[in-house]
Design a protein around this motif. Structure first.
Motif, PDB file in Angstrom:
ATOM      1  N   SER A  31      48.381  55.711  -5.090  1.00 16.78           N
ATOM      2  CA  SER A  31      48.633  55.130  -6.410  1.00 16.78           C
ATOM      3  C   SER A  31      48.881  53.630  -6.316  1.00 16.78           C
ATOM      4  N   ALA A  32      49.657  53.220  -5.288  1.00 17.74           N
ATOM      5  CA  ALA A  32      49.943  51.798  -5.116  1.00 17.74           C
ATOM      6  C   ALA A  32      48.661  51.016  -4.821  1.00 17.74           C
ATOM      7  N   VAL A  33      47.780  51.597  -4.004  1.00 26.29           N
ATOM      8  CA  VAL A  33      46.514  50.935  -3.696  1.00 26.29           C
ATOM      9  C   VAL A  33      45.677  50.799  -4.959  1.00 26.29           C
ATOM     10  N   SER A  34      45.607  51.868  -5.749  1.00 27.63           N
ATOM     11  CA  SER A  34      44.838  51.832  -6.993  1.00 27.63           C
ATOM     12  C   SER A  34      45.370  50.754  -7.942  1.00 27.63           C
ATOM     13  N   GLN A  35      46.686  50.630  -8.019  1.00 21.91           N
ATOM     14  CA  GLN A  35      47.292  49.634  -8.889  1.00 21.91           C
ATOM     15  C   GLN A  35      46.986  48.218  -8.399  1.00 21.91           C
ATOM     16  N   GLN A  36      47.026  48.019  -7.076  1.00 27.08           N
ATOM     17  CA  GLN A  36      46.734  46.691  -6.525  1.00 27.08           C
ATOM     18  C   GLN A  36      45.282  46.304  -6.787  1.00 27.08           C
ATOM     19  N   ILE A  37      44.369  47.258  -6.633  1.00 27.61           N
ATOM     20  CA  ILE A  37      42.954  46.961  -6.900  1.00 27.61           C
ATOM     21  C   ILE A  37      42.748  46.637  -8.381  1.00 27.61           C
ATOM     22  N   SER A  38      43.413  47.384  -9.254  1.00 29.89           N
ATOM     23  CA  SER A  38      43.296  47.104 -10.688  1.00 29.89           C
ATOM     24  C   SER A  38      43.820  45.708 -11.016  1.00 29.89           C
ATOM     25  N   ALA A  39      44.940  45.325 -10.389  1.00 26.63           N
ATOM     26  CA  ALA A  39      45.497  43.991 -10.607  1.00 26.63           C
ATOM     27  C   ALA A  39      44.545  42.917 -10.085  1.00 26.63           C
ATOM     28  N   PHE A  40      43.900  43.187  -8.957  1.00 26.43           N
ATOM     29  CA  PHE A  40      42.946  42.229  -8.396  1.00 26.43           C
ATOM     30  C   PHE A  40      41.751  42.081  -9.337  1.00 26.43           C
ATOM     31  N   GLU A  41      41.279  43.202  -9.891  1.00 22.63           N
ATOM     32  CA  GLU A  41      40.150  43.147 -10.821  1.00 22.63           C
ATOM     33  C   GLU A  41      40.497  42.322 -12.059  1.00 22.63           C
ATOM     34  N   ARG A  42      41.723  42.472 -12.559  1.00 16.50           N
ATOM     35  CA  ARG A  42      42.138  41.667 -13.713  1.00 16.50           C
ATOM     36  C   ARG A  42      42.182  40.187 -13.358  1.00 16.50           C
ATOM     37  N   ALA A  43      42.615  39.881 -12.134  1.00 17.59           N
ATOM     38  CA  ALA A  43      42.728  38.479 -11.709  1.00 17.59           C
ATOM     39  C   ALA A  43      41.365  37.807 -11.603  1.00 17.59           C
ATOM     40  N   VAL A  44      40.363  38.548 -11.101  1.00 18.12           N
ATOM     41  CA  VAL A  44      39.042  37.932 -10.927  1.00 18.12           C
ATOM     42  C   VAL A  44      38.149  38.158 -12.136  1.00 18.12           C
ATOM     43  N   GLY A  45      38.534  39.088 -13.024  1.00 20.37           N
ATOM     44  CA  GLY A  45      37.783  39.307 -14.253  1.00 20.37           C
ATOM     45  C   GLY A  45      36.503  40.083 -14.081  1.00 20.37           C
ATOM     46  N   VAL A  46      36.445  40.970 -13.078  1.00 24.13           N
ATOM     47  CA  VAL A  46      35.244  41.773 -12.873  1.00 24.13           C
ATOM     48  C   VAL A  46      35.640  43.107 -12.251  1.00 24.13           C
ATOM     49  N   THR A  47      34.896  44.163 -12.570  1.00 22.88           N
ATOM     50  CA  THR A  47      35.130  45.464 -11.961  1.00 22.88           C
ATOM     51  C   THR A  47      34.568  45.464 -10.549  1.00 22.88           C
ATOM     52  N   LEU A  48      35.400  45.832  -9.583  1.00 24.99           N
ATOM     53  CA  LEU A  48      35.017  45.737  -8.180  1.00 24.99           C
ATOM     54  C   LEU A  48      34.580  47.068  -7.578  1.00 24.99           C
ATOM     55  N   PHE A  49      34.985  48.183  -8.188  1.00 29.92           N
ATOM     56  CA  PHE A  49      34.623  49.490  -7.648  1.00 29.92           C
ATOM     57  C   PHE A  49      34.165  50.427  -8.760  1.00 29.92           C
ATOM     58  N   GLU A  50      33.112  51.178  -8.481  1.00 33.04           N
ATOM     59  CA  GLU A  50      32.689  52.262  -9.361  1.00 33.04           C
ATOM     60  C   GLU A  50      33.498  53.495  -8.974  1.00 33.04           C
ATOM     61  N   ARG A  51      34.301  53.982  -9.881  1.00 37.84           N
ATOM     62  CA  ARG A  51      35.184  55.105  -9.585  1.00 37.84           C
ATOM     63  C   ARG A  51      34.555  56.395 -10.076  1.00 37.84           C
ATOM     64  N   GLU A  52      34.403  57.363  -9.187  1.00 39.24           N
ATOM     65  CA  GLU A  52      33.905  58.681  -9.521  1.00 39.24           C
ATOM     66  C   GLU A  52      34.993  59.699  -9.240  1.00 39.24           C
ATOM     67  N   ALA A  53      34.708  60.959  -9.493  1.00 42.41           N
ATOM     68  CA  ALA A  53      35.747  61.993  -9.389  1.00 42.41           C
ATOM     69  C   ALA A  53      36.370  62.056  -7.999  1.00 42.41           C
TER      70      ALA A  53
END
Length: 305
Positions: A31-53
């Motif tokens: 969960s912490a990793v997912s939150q950090q990646i989401s924060a990074f995506e907001r900082a750079v303004g682009v989606t960095l990973f395609e999330r699947e199931a």
């Protein structure tokens, strides 16, 4: 502003291909990793990973950021260590990469010189084939590395690297002691019908053997593969095949006979490489120690470059 903690997490996610595995390596929860990646995506303004199931896929932007980020993080780690070393009165850190035969014949004596001259330095050693250590030099995870190139398998060096020759080693044909080919005038054609022992498929050593035999008009019949030259030579001594062995990997073994090819001598060339932009003050000491050791290693099958 980009958060270096989040950058390190992104690099690890791209490397492992998994939030869960990156979390395990970094000591976080998924969960912490997912939150950090989401924060990074907001900082750079682009989606960095395609999330699947049950999986993720890095976007091209993530791959680019991870590639450059790994180099920046390695430089920052090195700088952080230098600051700590300065505060603690140490002499710094040196990270060396090497391949197995150099690990046993060259590196120990070079390290003995370095530790005697620089008792306060921290020296780390990593081992692997050139394909493994060269990228680590380029990203800054290693300061320098010993690598090799075969005559029949030339390498091209990235322009970011300084490449210095250390020594040349002959390639020796090893046969069982009582083999008919155990003579000074060995021709490769004499071994056309033999079983060969080679390094793993795709390695420079295996490619060199294949090209060498092709030049003599045949394809080697490879029966066994090992990247450990002690294993290779033991198999030759057991009489199950013949092999092509670089001089640094050769040790006189009862039951075997070794000789260079007289008509077409071949060499493996050993170099030390480092990033030209690397400012580590210990680099010069390390390169000098390696040169001194290699000068003393010259023998029947090993020569200066």
């Amino acid at each position: 502003m980009l958060n270096p903690v989040h950058l390190r997490t992104l690099v690890e996610v791209v490397k492992t291909g998994s939030f869960a595995e990156a979390a395990r390596r970094l000591g976080y929860t998924s969960s912490a990793v997912s939150q950090q990646i989401s924060a990074f995506e907001r900082a750079v303004g682009v989606t960095l990973f395609e999330r699947e199931a049950h999986s993720i896929r890095p976007a091209s932007a993530a791959l680019l950021i991870a590639d450059r980020g790994a180099e920046l993080l390695a430089a920052f780690d090195g700088f952080e260590h230098e600051v700590k070393a300065m505060v603690q009165g140490l002499r710094g850190r040196l990270r060396i990469g090497t391949f197995p035969t150099a690990s046993s014949r060259v590196v120990p004596r070079a390290l003995a010189r370095l530790t005697a001259e620089l008792p306060g330095a921290e020296i780390r050693l990593d081992e692997g084939e050139p394909e493994y250590v060269l990228p680590l030099v380029l990203t800054g995870e290693l300061d320098l590395a010993l690598v090799y190139a075969y005559d029949l398998v030339p390498r091209t060096w990235p322009e970011e690297l300084t490449v210095r020759p250390l020594l040349d080693e002959a390639l020796l044909v090893m046969v069982p002691e009582r083999h008919p080919a155990a003579k000074s005038t060995l021709r490769l054609e004499d071994l056309r019908d033999e079983r060969w022992i080679a390094s793993r498929d795709g390695t420079s050593g295996a490619t060199c053997l294949t090209r060498l035999c092709a030049s003599a008009g045949f394809a080697p019949r490879i029966a066994f593969r090992s990247n450990d030259y002690e294993v290779v030579q033991s198999l030759v001594a057991a009489g199950v095949g013949v092999a092509l062995v670089p001089a640094l990997g050769y040790k006189a073994l009862s039951g075997t006979h070794a000789m260079p090819l007289r008509s077409t001598p071949l060499w493996r060339h050993v170099h030390v490489v480092h990033r030209t932009a690397n400012t580590n003050p210990l680099l010069r000491d390390a390169v000098n120690a390696l040169h001194q050791v290699c000068e003393n290693a010259v023998g029947e099958y090993i020569t200066p470059p």
